[in-house]
Design an enzyme around this catalytic site. Structure first.
Site, PDB file in Angstrom:
ATOM      1  N   ASN B   7       0.715   3.544   1.764  1.00 31.63           N
ATOM      2  CA  ASN B   7       0.489   2.739   2.956  1.00 31.63           C
ATOM      3  C   ASN B   7       1.827   2.485   3.632  1.00 31.63           C
ATOM      4  O   ASN B   7       2.625   1.675   3.190  1.00 31.63           O
ATOM      5  CB  ASN B   7      -0.189   1.430   2.543  1.00 31.63           C
ATOM      6  CG  ASN B   7      -0.400   0.513   3.717  1.00 31.63           C
ATOM      7  OD1 ASN B   7      -0.186   0.886   4.867  1.00 31.63           O
ATOM      8  ND2 ASN B   7      -0.824  -0.714   3.438  1.00 31.63           N
ATOM      9  N   ARG B  89      -2.257   6.375   5.206  1.00 34.11           N
ATOM     10  CA  ARG B  89      -2.622   5.567   6.359  1.00 34.11           C
ATOM     11  C   ARG B  89      -1.865   6.105   7.558  1.00 34.11           C
ATOM     12  O   ARG B  89      -0.640   6.277   7.516  1.00 34.11           O
ATOM     13  CB  ARG B  89      -2.232   4.119   6.111  1.00 34.11           C
ATOM     14  CG  ARG B  89      -2.306   3.271   7.354  1.00 34.11           C
ATOM     15  CD  ARG B  89      -1.805   1.857   7.076  1.00 34.11           C
ATOM     16  NE  ARG B  89      -1.732   1.116   8.329  1.00 34.11           N
ATOM     17  CZ  ARG B  89      -0.772   0.261   8.630  1.00 34.11           C
ATOM     18  NH1 ARG B  89       0.213   0.038   7.785  1.00 34.11           N
ATOM     19  NH2 ARG B  89      -0.771  -0.372   9.772  1.00 34.11           N
ATOM     20  N   HIS B 178      -3.905  -2.081  12.832  1.00 33.79           N
ATOM     21  CA  HIS B 178      -4.076  -2.963  11.668  1.00 33.79           C
ATOM     22  C   HIS B 178      -5.541  -3.119  11.273  1.00 33.79           C
ATOM     23  O   HIS B 178      -5.936  -4.116  10.681  1.00 33.79           O
ATOM     24  CB  HIS B 178      -3.447  -4.353  11.913  1.00 33.79           C
ATOM     25  CG  HIS B 178      -1.961  -4.304  12.097  1.00 33.79           C
ATOM     26  ND1 HIS B 178      -1.315  -4.989  13.104  1.00 33.79           N
ATOM     27  CD2 HIS B 178      -1.001  -3.629  11.431  1.00 33.79           C
ATOM     28  CE1 HIS B 178      -0.011  -4.737  13.025  1.00 33.79           C
ATOM     29  NE2 HIS B 178       0.202  -3.908  12.026  1.00 33.79           N
ATOM     30  N   ARG B 240      10.211  -4.519  17.810  1.00 36.86           N
ATOM     31  CA  ARG B 240       9.470  -4.134  19.014  1.00 36.86           C
ATOM     32  C   ARG B 240       9.369  -5.309  19.978  1.00 36.86           C
ATOM     33  O   ARG B 240       9.174  -6.447  19.555  1.00 36.86           O
ATOM     34  CB  ARG B 240       8.057  -3.690  18.633  1.00 36.86           C
ATOM     35  CG  ARG B 240       7.948  -2.194  18.431  1.00 36.86           C
ATOM     36  CD  ARG B 240       6.604  -1.842  17.859  1.00 36.86           C
ATOM     37  NE  ARG B 240       6.636  -1.856  16.404  1.00 36.86           N
ATOM     38  CZ  ARG B 240       5.566  -1.827  15.633  1.00 36.86           C
ATOM     39  NH1 ARG B 240       4.364  -1.824  16.164  1.00 36.86           N
ATOM     40  NH2 ARG B 240       5.690  -1.806  14.323  1.00 36.86           N
ATOM     41  N   GLU B 384      -4.625  -3.508   2.284  1.00 38.68           N
ATOM     42  CA  GLU B 384      -4.974  -2.302   3.036  1.00 38.68           C
ATOM     43  C   GLU B 384      -5.250  -1.135   2.108  1.00 38.68           C
ATOM     44  O   GLU B 384      -6.071  -0.273   2.400  1.00 38.68           O
ATOM     45  CB  GLU B 384      -3.838  -1.946   4.000  1.00 38.68           C
ATOM     46  CG  GLU B 384      -3.673  -2.951   5.117  1.00 38.68           C
ATOM     47  CD  GLU B 384      -2.389  -2.760   5.903  1.00 38.68           C
ATOM     48  OE1 GLU B 384      -2.390  -3.081   7.106  1.00 38.68           O
ATOM     49  OE2 GLU B 384      -1.379  -2.309   5.325  1.00 38.68           O
TER      50      GLU B 384
END
Lengths: 314, 401
Positions: B7, B89, B178, B240, B384
């Site tokens: 992941n 992922r 997500h 970001r 996840e």
């Protein structure tokens, strides 16, 4: 006689307000409208001093065509009518002391120091509307939302009379989509368009002149789709849903940073036609306990507000 | 069937090896995480391993995700851990991928075509896939996509106000990310509250050490989210920018002669917490330096302010709020952030229990709202990898003995 100037994309419209009986004498006062005052102009309404005039050229880079024209007009009027009062209106000034956490973009310092921040817009309108609502209200209006509805729909959050947030950004393109500009989009899109062969000049034109409500309506022959079209034409209900959804997101965001809401003020040049959409927006605020008495609706005609403000000054 | 799950986060690489028990039950035999992959900061990077209960920590320079994957794969091989397939992922599948896919030559080409859609994530996922193929050329691999969960977002929320022909030509719309995390935490929280997810209005904040986003979930379905066509817009993140005026880049190019890839690089890799603070992309460093360094407080306040704005927006989208969820590293480990976000939020029914919030268990779901809070506030670690495993089991049935 009072003379008012207001630059727009087509040039410099002006109006003689309240012609004096004497006719040809110099105007008592001349008002000028500056859409973008950059970092230097921090008063919404001010009588121009020579010092102010020297600051004006620094604002040109933010809105070259408009500001250049306005500044030239100011200079020639001062030469021609040295005795008149020269009054500057600035539509970003109200937001000049917005908290840093709201005005700052999360970009590197070397870019921020070039004067890049959220400047906001329609400051004259929002400030005027807040003052008017406060005068009409019995209680103190602490947490206020001011919603301007029109071709440049935008929203301000006001706390105790001070600006807290605005949907307008560095330029008026950011925020709620306007009649022809795109509003909030993913900045990656610009680079995708560019790598597909579009120049950034073309991208600029696409995003500011061919997008927004007009872009979505996709009418033939490049016909523009206005605010009145969207709220009036039943065939545009999808665009209206989209438009209302975008307004509601800002309303929610600004209630959140204000910690609640005491009053919602709507302003529009078309306040009568806006009755339906205002009722719809208010309906979606009911679950928060916003009552009819907390809602204000004002017709906002820029010329009239400028005149009113000048009269108070002279 | 044993599955190795990778992941990729933007500054981390989480991994797990699941071993199938006698039935459909899968046990974790190896788990761990490479931390601070490619991160500039005061602490050094390291890999944590938990292999059948034996915990070890390898402090090592990890300049990129390929190196991180290399370290993990070596560990797997050296310890003779048996694996039958590898699950990955991938953040953004664009128009090419709407669901989990096996990896073949064709798919690899399509994945490469997706790189510009998520310039931070897609290349690092590809690097991990590449390294896995080099180690285990014959093992089947599959790829899951983060955008799938958001396919339920209605048109009024996924539309950008661009010319119709441009939208159609390029497929510009909000995709959202997500999804694997949101799917997991919303199920867990509805189970915990004992209310079926069809009856809940949920806002979930996935606050990662790399990327962060918020989602509004109604009737178990995503109805809006803060990331967009790419993972750049929305919240302020570690490097970001999140939301910016779309005209900024044009202004910078016209007035200051910036090149377009320079600006993309600045917005993606040098903005956010790093750009505002000027010294770290790690919120823990920033909190440590309140009052010491000039822009530390500003960076933190902006992070909170922007998150509050999105929560407010989505309360409107949902027409109310039953549960607010904080998840992933920053969401679970940062009590100060949660406290500030929940301050003055009584207007939408939120009131925090400051004590339980401060002492929330980072390993498990913790209810952190006050007893009388109309809206339940929950801190929950995400998983996840579990979502990736389940996607893989569905896909691999019948393929592997």
């Amino acid at each position: 006689m009072i003379l008012l100037f207001n630059s727009d994309l087509t040039g410099m419209p002006w109006k003689k307000m309240e012609e004096s009986p004497a006719g040809n004498e110099a105007p008592e006062a001349i008002g000028y409208f500056l859409h973008h005052g950059g970092e230097k102009i921090t008063q919404t309404v001010s009588i121009l001093s020579p010092k102010d005039i020297s600051k004006l050229p620094e604002t040109i880079k933010y809105l070259p065509e408009h500001n250049d024209l306005t500044i030239k007009t100011i200079k020639s009027c001062i030469l021609k009518y040295p005795q008149s009062k020269h009054v500057l209106f600035c539509d970003t000034a109200f937001f000049s002391d917005m908290p840093l956490k709201a005005a700052t973009y999360a970009i590197p310092y070397k870019l921020r120091k070039k004067g890049i921040k959220k400047f906001g817009g329609y400051g004259l309108c929002h400030q005027w509307a807040y003052e008017k609502a406060q005068k009409l209200s019995r209680k103190k209006l602490e947490k206020v939302l001011s919603v301007y509805l029109g071709n440049y729909t935008n929203i301000a959050a006001i706390k105790n009379g001070e600006p807290l947030e605005t949907s307008v950004g560095f330029t008026s393109v950011e925020g709620i989509p306007s009649s022809t500009s795109c509003g909030d989009i993913d900045p990656t899109i610009l680079f995708q368009l560019n790598s597909a062969g579009m120049s950034f000049k073309e991208v600029n034109q696409l995003l500011s002149e061919k997008s927004g409500l007009t872009g979505l309506a996709a009418w033939p022959a490049g016909k523009k789709c206005s605010y009145l079209d969207v709220i009036g034409d039943k065939k545009l209900s999808d665009i209206k849903d989209f438009f209302i959804y975008n307004i509601m997101k800002y309303i929610g965001a600004f209630i959140s940073v204000n910690g609640g809401v005491d009053a919602v003020i709507f302003e529009s040049e078309h306040i009568k036609e806006s009755k339906g959409i205002i009722n719809e927006l208010c309906g979606r605020l009911e679950f928060l306990g916003v009552k009819k008495r907390d809602v204000f609706r004002f017709e906002y005609i820029r010329w009239n507000v400028m005149l009113e403000k000048i009269k108070n000054l002279i | 069937m044993n599955v190795l799950v990778f992941n990729c986060g933007s500054s981390s690489l989480t991994f797990k090896v699941y071993e199938q028990g006698s039935s459909e039950i899968f046990l974790v035999v190896l788990s761990g995480k490479a931390h601070r992959v490619g991160v500039k900061g005061s602490e050094s990077s390291f890999v944590e391993y938990n292999y059948r209960g034996n915990i070890s920590k390898d402090v090592v320079n990890i300049p990129n995700h390929r190196k991180a994957a290399n370290l993990v794969l070596k560990f797997v091989k050296e310890n003779n851990i048996e694996i039958d397939c590898i699950g990955h992922r991938f953040v953004h599948g664009g128009q090419y991928f709407q669901k989990t896919s096996m990896l073949g030559k064709e798919e690899l080409k399509k994945l490469e075509a997706c790189i510009p859609l998520a310039p931070i994530h897609n290349p690092i996922s590809l690097a991990v896939i590449d390294e896995s193929t080099a180690f285990y050329p014959d093992l089947p691999q599959y790829v899951t996509f983060d955008s799938a969960f958001h396919s339920t977002i209605p048109e009024h929320a996924f539309t950008y106000a661009l010319p119709k022909n441009i939208i159609n030509k390029f497929g510009f719309r909000k995709y959202g990310f997500h999804g694997l995390s949101y799917s997991y935490v919303s199920k867990e929280v509805s189970y915990y509250l004992g209310v079926s997810k069809e009856k809940l209005k949920i806002i979930a904040c996935h606050l990662g050490t790399g990327g962060s986003s918020v989602v509004a979930i109604k009737n178990g379905k995503s109805i809006d989210t803060s990331m967009g066509y790419s993972p750049l817009p929305g919240l302020m993140m570690s490097t970001r920018s999140g939301d910016v005026d779309p005209m900024l880049s044009i202004y910078l190019m016209a007035m200051y002669a910036y090149k377009s890839d320079e600006i993309m690089d600045l917005f993606n890799k040098k903005s956010g917490l790093l750009g505002v603070s000027g010294f770290s992309s790690d919120i823990r460093d920033i909190i440590k330096d309140f009052g010491e360094k000039e822009n530390a407080q500003l960076a933190f306040d902006m992070y909170v302010h922007r998150l509050k704005k999105y929560i407010g927006s989505y309360v409107m989208s949902l027409g109310g709020l039953d549960a607010l969820i904080f998840t992933d590293d920053i969401g679970v480990k940062n009590w100060l952030l949660r406290e500030k976000v929940c301050e003055n939020m009584q207007w939408c029914g939120i009131s925090l229990n400051k004590e339980t919030n401060k002492n929330a268990n980072i390993q498990e779901l913790t209810l952190i709202s006050a007893e009388n809070s109309k809206t339940k506030v929950v801190s929950i670690p995400t998983d996840e990898e579990k979502s990736i495993l389940h996607e893989g089991i569905k896909l691999m049935k019948g393929r592997v003995k």
